[in-house]
Design an enzyme around this catalytic site. Structure first.
Site, PDB file in Angstrom:
ATOM      1  N   ASN A 199       0.961  -1.284  -0.093  1.00 17.63           N
ATOM      2  CA  ASN A 199      -0.126   0.043  -0.051  1.00 17.63           C
ATOM      3  C   ASN A 199       0.988   1.277   0.062  1.00 17.63           C
ATOM      4  O   ASN A 199       1.510   1.505   1.095  1.00 17.63           O
ATOM      5  CB  ASN A 199      -0.843   0.092   1.304  1.00 17.63           C
ATOM      6  CG  ASN A 199      -1.795   1.238   1.325  1.00 17.63           C
ATOM      7  OD1 ASN A 199      -2.116   1.959   0.335  1.00 17.63           O
ATOM      8  ND2 ASN A 199      -2.205   1.567   2.616  1.00 17.63           N
ATOM      9  N   LYS A 205       0.119   4.204  -0.206  1.00 22.09           N
ATOM     10  CA  LYS A 205      -0.465   5.362   0.410  1.00 22.09           C
ATOM     11  C   LYS A 205      -0.178   6.702  -0.572  1.00 22.09           C
ATOM     12  O   LYS A 205      -0.166   6.461  -1.909  1.00 22.09           O
ATOM     13  CB  LYS A 205       0.021   5.535   1.811  1.00 22.09           C
ATOM     14  CG  LYS A 205      -0.031   4.470   2.501  1.00 22.09           C
ATOM     15  CD  LYS A 205       0.048   4.812   4.099  1.00 22.09           C
ATOM     16  CE  LYS A 205       0.378   3.698   4.846  1.00 22.09           C
ATOM     17  NZ  LYS A 205       0.030   3.762   6.206  1.00 22.09           N
ATOM     18  N   HIS A 223      -9.523   1.053   4.666  1.00 17.07           N
ATOM     19  CA  HIS A 223      -8.478   1.281   5.439  1.00 17.07           C
ATOM     20  C   HIS A 223      -8.567   2.161   6.399  1.00 17.07           C
ATOM     21  O   HIS A 223      -9.428   3.261   6.494  1.00 17.07           O
ATOM     22  CB  HIS A 223      -7.557   1.775   4.482  1.00 17.07           C
ATOM     23  CG  HIS A 223      -5.852   1.922   5.048  1.00 17.07           C
ATOM     24  ND1 HIS A 223      -5.395   3.039   5.973  1.00 17.07           N
ATOM     25  CD2 HIS A 223      -4.750   1.187   4.692  1.00 17.07           C
ATOM     26  CE1 HIS A 223      -4.367   2.571   6.121  1.00 17.07           C
ATOM     27  NE2 HIS A 223      -3.747   1.631   5.758  1.00 17.07           N
ATOM     28  N   GLU A 243      -7.140   4.830   7.836  1.00 16.99           N
ATOM     29  CA  GLU A 243      -7.010   6.214   7.370  1.00 16.99           C
ATOM     30  C   GLU A 243      -8.179   6.687   6.646  1.00 16.99           C
ATOM     31  O   GLU A 243      -8.575   7.847   6.714  1.00 16.99           O
ATOM     32  CB  GLU A 243      -5.819   6.328   6.636  1.00 16.99           C
ATOM     33  CG  GLU A 243      -4.257   6.028   7.479  1.00 16.99           C
ATOM     34  CD  GLU A 243      -3.110   5.407   6.702  1.00 16.99           C
ATOM     35  OE1 GLU A 243      -3.094   5.446   5.437  1.00 16.99           O
ATOM     36  OE2 GLU A 243      -2.258   5.007   7.514  1.00 16.99           O
ATOM     37  N   GLU A 259      -5.505  -5.028  10.344  1.00 17.93           N
ATOM     38  CA  GLU A 259      -4.390  -4.020  10.517  1.00 17.93           C
ATOM     39  C   GLU A 259      -4.754  -3.435  11.855  1.00 17.93           C
ATOM     40  O   GLU A 259      -5.841  -2.322  11.926  1.00 17.93           O
ATOM     41  CB  GLU A 259      -4.738  -3.048   9.401  1.00 17.93           C
ATOM     42  CG  GLU A 259      -4.203  -3.491   7.942  1.00 17.93           C
ATOM     43  CD  GLU A 259      -3.581  -2.673   7.178  1.00 17.93           C
ATOM     44  OE1 GLU A 259      -2.412  -2.858   6.760  1.00 17.93           O
ATOM     45  OE2 GLU A 259      -4.136  -1.483   6.860  1.00 17.93           O
ATOM     46  N   GLY A 281       2.192   2.084  10.585  1.00 18.75           N
ATOM     47  CA  GLY A 281       3.061   3.321  10.612  1.00 18.75           C
ATOM     48  C   GLY A 281       3.628   3.775  11.738  1.00 18.75           C
ATOM     49  O   GLY A 281       4.308   4.664  11.577  1.00 18.75           O
ATOM     50  N   SER A 288       3.153  -2.012  10.163  1.00 21.24           N
ATOM     51  CA  SER A 288       4.674  -2.223  10.453  1.00 21.24           C
ATOM     52  C   SER A 288       5.241  -3.649  10.251  1.00 21.24           C
ATOM     53  O   SER A 288       6.309  -4.056  10.917  1.00 21.24           O
ATOM     54  CB  SER A 288       4.889  -1.858  12.116  1.00 21.24           C
ATOM     55  OG  SER A 288       4.400  -0.514  12.049  1.00 21.24           O
TER      56      SER A 288
HETATM   57  C1  PEP Z   1      -0.827   0.288   5.952  1.00 24.30           C
HETATM   58  O1  PEP Z   1      -0.845   1.377   5.322  1.00 24.30           O
HETATM   59  O2  PEP Z   1      -1.709  -0.493   5.309  1.00 24.30           O
HETATM   60  C2  PEP Z   1       0.329  -0.335   6.791  1.00 24.30           C
HETATM   61  C3  PEP Z   1       0.248  -1.408   6.964  1.00 24.30           C
HETATM   62  O3  PEP Z   1       1.181   0.577   6.992  1.00 24.30           O
HETATM   63  P1  PEP Z   1       2.600   0.263   7.469  1.00 24.30           P
HETATM   64  O4  PEP Z   1       3.252  -1.000   7.022  1.00 24.30           O
HETATM   65  O5  PEP Z   1       3.636   1.421   7.282  1.00 24.30           O
HETATM   66  O6  PEP Z   1       2.433   0.294   9.092  1.00 24.30           O
END
Ligand code: PEP
Length: 249
Positions: free
Chosen positions: A9, A11, A94, A96, A165, A171, A209
Site C-alpha cells: 500500500n 499510500k 483502510h 486512514e 490492521e 506506520g 509495521s
Molecule cells: C498500511 O498502511 O496498510 C500499513 C500496514 O502501513 P505500515 O506497514 O507502514 O504500518
C-alpha cells in the site's frame, strides 16, 4: 496449499520518476514468485503502473473505490473506471479512510460489494485502535467491521481478502506480535467459517509495521496468509525480502 499474498500500500507517496525506479527494481529482483504480489498505488499513477507492470507477476490495486457507480460525486473514482486500468485489487476500509474520511462499516461493506461487482478483489481492512485494545474490545470491533461486509456480500464473501490492521501498529514501527496477530486472525477465520463453507480459502493478511525483519515470524502463523505492507513497500529491497519470507513459509 493456499498461495500467500503480499500487497504493498503505497499510500499518498510516489512520483512518476520514483514509481518507475521502484517498479523496475522490484521486477528485476522478483523472477516468478510462488506467491501473489500486488501494489496498490495512488489513482493518478494507475495508468503509469499498468504500463510498467504489464505482463509481470505483480498485480495492480487501488487504495479506495467509490461506493457509487457514476454521477455527481466530485473527486470520487467509480469501480468501472478502475476496472479499465486492469486492476485486480481495491483496498477498502483502510483505517486512514475510516478515520480521516468518516467511512462507516456500511460504506466499507458497500465498497467491497462494488469492487466484487466489477470483478476486482476487495482487500477489506479491519482493526482496532489502541484505546479499543486497551478497553478489551479488539474482538468486538473487528467482528463488527467484518460482520457488515459479510452481511452485504452474502455468498460472495469467499471472494474477498481481509486484512487485519491494528490501527496502533500502522506506520508506528510497533507491529503486533505474531501471537497477537494470530489470535485475531483465528477469530476472523471462525467468523468467516460461520458465514461460508469456503472460509479456508479466504486470504487473511496482517498489516501494521510488517517489515523485512518481522515478516517471517508473522507469516509463519497458521491463519496469516500474507501481508498488507505500507512503509516497507516503498523500499524495493525490503518489499522483496518480505516476498521471499512469504515464499519460504
Ligand atoms: C498500511 O498502511 O496498510 C500499513 C500496514 O502501513 P505500515 O506497514 O507502514 O504500518
Amino acid at each position: 496449499m493456499k498461495k500467500k499474498l503480499i500487497a504493498g500500500n503505497w499510500k499518498m507517496n510516489g512520483s512518476l520518476a520514483a514509481n518507475e525506479l521502484l517498479i523496475r527494481h522490484l521486477l528485476s529482483g522478483l523472477g516468478e514468485p510462488s506467491c501473489d504480489v500486488a501494489v496498490c498505488v495512488p489513482f493518478v499513477y494507475l495508468a503509469q503502473c499498468q504500463g510498467l507492470l504489464a505482463g509481470s507477476a505483480i498485480a495492480l490495486g487501488a487504495q479506495d473505490i467509490s461506493c457509487h457507480d457514476a454521477g455527481a460525486y466530485t473527486g470520487e473514482i467509480a469501480p468501472a473506471m478502475l476496472k479499465e486500468f486492469g486492476l485486480r485489487y481495491a483496498i477498502v476500509g483502510h483505517s486512514e479512510r475510516r478515520q480521516y474520511h468518516g467511512e462507516s462499516d456500511e460504506t466499507v461493506a458497500l465498497k467491497a460489494q462494488k469492487a466484487l461487482g466489477c470483478g476486482m478483489t476487495p482487500i477489506v481492512c479491519v482493526g482496532e485502535t489502541l484505546s479499543e485494545r486497551e478497553a478489551g474490545k479488539t474482538e468486538e470491533v473487528v467482528k463488527r467491521q467484518l460482520a457488515a461486509v459479510i452481511h452485504a456480500n452474502g455468498h460472495c464473501i469467499s471472494e474477498v481478502v481481509v486484512a487485519y490492521e491494528p490501527v496502533w501498529a500502522i506506520g508506528t514501527g510497533l507491529s503486533a506480535t505474531a501471537e497477537q496477530a494470530q489470535h485475531v486472525h483465528a477469530v476472523l477465520r471462525a467468523q468467516l467459517k460461520a458465514a461460508t463453507p469456503h472460509a479456508d480459502r479466504i486470504k487473511l493478511l496482517y498489516g501494521g509495521s510488517m517489515n523485512a525483519v518481522n515478516a517471517s515470524e508473522l507469516l509463519a502463523q497458521p491463519d496469516i496468509d500474507g501481508g498488507l505492507i505500507g512503509g516497507a513497500a516503498l523500499k524495493a529491497q525490503d518489499f522483496l525480502t518480505i516476498i521471499a519470507a512469504a515464499i519460504s513459509c
